[in-house]
Design an enzyme around this catalytic site. Structure first.
Site: not given
Ligand SMILES: NC(=O)c1ccc[n+]([C@@H]2O[C@H](COP(=O)([O-])OP(=O)(O)OC[C@H]3O[C@@H](n4cnc5c(N)ncnc54)[C@H](O)[C@@H]3O)[C@@H](O)[C@H]2O)c1
Length: 341
Positions: A32, A34, A73-74, A140, A200, A208
């Site tokens: 989306d 966002s 992944l969203a 979260y 920080i 981490r």
């Molecule tokens: N990046 C990290 O360090 C990390 C660590 C642990 C877990 N994760 C998980 O990995 C996944 C990807 O993370 P990321 O870092 O790429 O995040 P990101 O924010 O770059 O990507 C998530 C995407 O989801 C989209 N989104 C959010 N809500 C939505 C909705 N209701 N409908 C459609 N799209 C929606 C956002 O626009 C975004 O592009 C997530 O599930 C996150 O919780 C990430």
């Protein structure tokens, strides 16, 4: 294979799309926007802009595509902020995930790979291994833990395969540089590119393990294909941990000539801890090595250098704050309340 990836305009989702297209799959993406960007969307993917909180539209889209495999992944991955936006976090992380699972059942998808997080372990003794109980301490983490449990229950009832992956602290090119609430590596770099101090939380001694994106993407992909990963929960990321102060110095070394003489305007500013932030959080990678063939190839130094080079090519970005948090109290970080970052 016909593969559906949610969050395909986001950081990790877009890298996964690129990887799966490169190895010959037909990829459908949804986001989306966002937190993601159209510039991240692979032109060879078939992209739909949709908010996954919309149940009928989400289910209809999945039924129309009939994917054999889904990677979800969203998310609203702003862990530290989730105490101040609990409704938004739960709707985007849990409710949206249920919509994906309902769609998967109706479309008879063979397997779903759900992206959870290390946050489900909470404040236990690290390194976290997959067999310790989930004890999340923030909204979260609660939403991700509930997503995991819901996936398992629906798989038992409807028979689809699932794999749950728990990444942690991933960074690299295409990450959102403008988010003031998350992505510590990106925030520090974006502040320094703007020639200003970064903040920080706490004393910077929290630990981490940071994952460079190229080191996790192929293994997340593997989780969708291997028969031995069905029904498994797997940490994906390295086990070597660093303090936030060590990370800060690594990043600063790209912006100052002498770490012993950091100019005042670039020095980190220490502010109080964020509520519910876990001090020590890193995971084991034994299971990922065994089941996914995981190898951590990029040392932090090299990953940070690649990220800084990419960020400099994009240039400094204006930080984007939410118009309003759902809850603002005395414990809301001043960095967010007063838009200091
Ligand atoms: N990046 C990290 O360090 C990390 C660590 C642990 C877990 N994760 C998980 O990995 C996944 C990807 O993370 P990321 O870092 O790429 O995040 P990101 O924010 O770059 O990507 C998530 C995407 O989801 C989209 N989104 C959010 N809500 C939505 C909705 N209701 N409908 C459609 N799209 C929606 C956002 O626009 C975004 O592009 C997530 O599930 C996150 O919780 C990430």
């Amino acid at each position: 294979m016909r593969i559906f990836i949610t969050g395909s305009a986001g950081f990790m989702g877009s890298h996964l799309v690129d990887h799966l297209i490169r190895i010959g799959h037909q990829v459908y993406g949804v986001d989306d926007l966002s937190g993601g960007y159209m510039r991240n969307v692979n032109p060879k993917s078939i992209f739909t802009k949709l908010d996954l909180r919309n149940t009928p539209k989400t289910v209809a889209l999945i039924v129309k595509i009939k994917p054999q495999l889904i990677y979800h992944l969203a998310a609203d991955a702003t862990e530290g902020r989730s105490q101040f936006t609990p409704v938004r976090a739960t709707e985007r992380n849990l409710n949206a995930s249920l919509n994906i699972l309902v769609g998967a059942v109706k479309a008879k998808t063979k397997r779903v790979v759900m992206t959870s997080s290390m946050s489900v372990y909470g404040d236990q003794k690290p390194p976290f291994s997959e067999n310790i109980p989930k004890k999340p301490v923030d909204i979260y983490g609660i939403s991700k833990a509930a997503m995991e449990d819901a996936t398992k229950v629906l798989s038992q009832v409807y028979g689809f395969e699932y794999t749950i992956i728990r990444p942690h602290n991933v960074f690299g090119p295409k990450q959102n540089l403008a988010d003031p609430y998350r992505n510590v590596v990106a925030i520090f770099i974006n502040c320094l590119m703007q020639g200003k101090n970064f903040y920080i939380y706490g004393d910077g001694q929290q630990k981490r393990a940071f994952s460079f994106i190229d080191d996790v993407t192929p293994y997340i992909a593997n989780a969708g294909f291997l028969s031995k990963t069905a029904g498994e929960i797997i940490n994906v990321g390295p086990s070597k941990e660093y303090t936030i102060n060590e990370l800060a110095n690594e990043i600063l070394s790209h912006f100052v000539t002498n770490l012993n003489d950091i100019p005042k305007h670039l020095k980190p500013i220490f502010v109080p801890d964020r509520p519910q932030e876990v001090k020590m959080a890193y995971s084991t990678d034994t299971k990922a090595k065994k089941l996914l063939g995981f190898k951590n190839q990029t040392p932090l130094k090299e990953g940070v250098a690649k990220m800084v080079e990419w960020a400099k090519s994009v240039g400094p970005q204006k930080f984007q704050y939410l118009d309003k948090l759902e809850l603002t109290t005395g414990s809301t970080p001043t960095t967010w309340k007063n838009k200091l970052i």
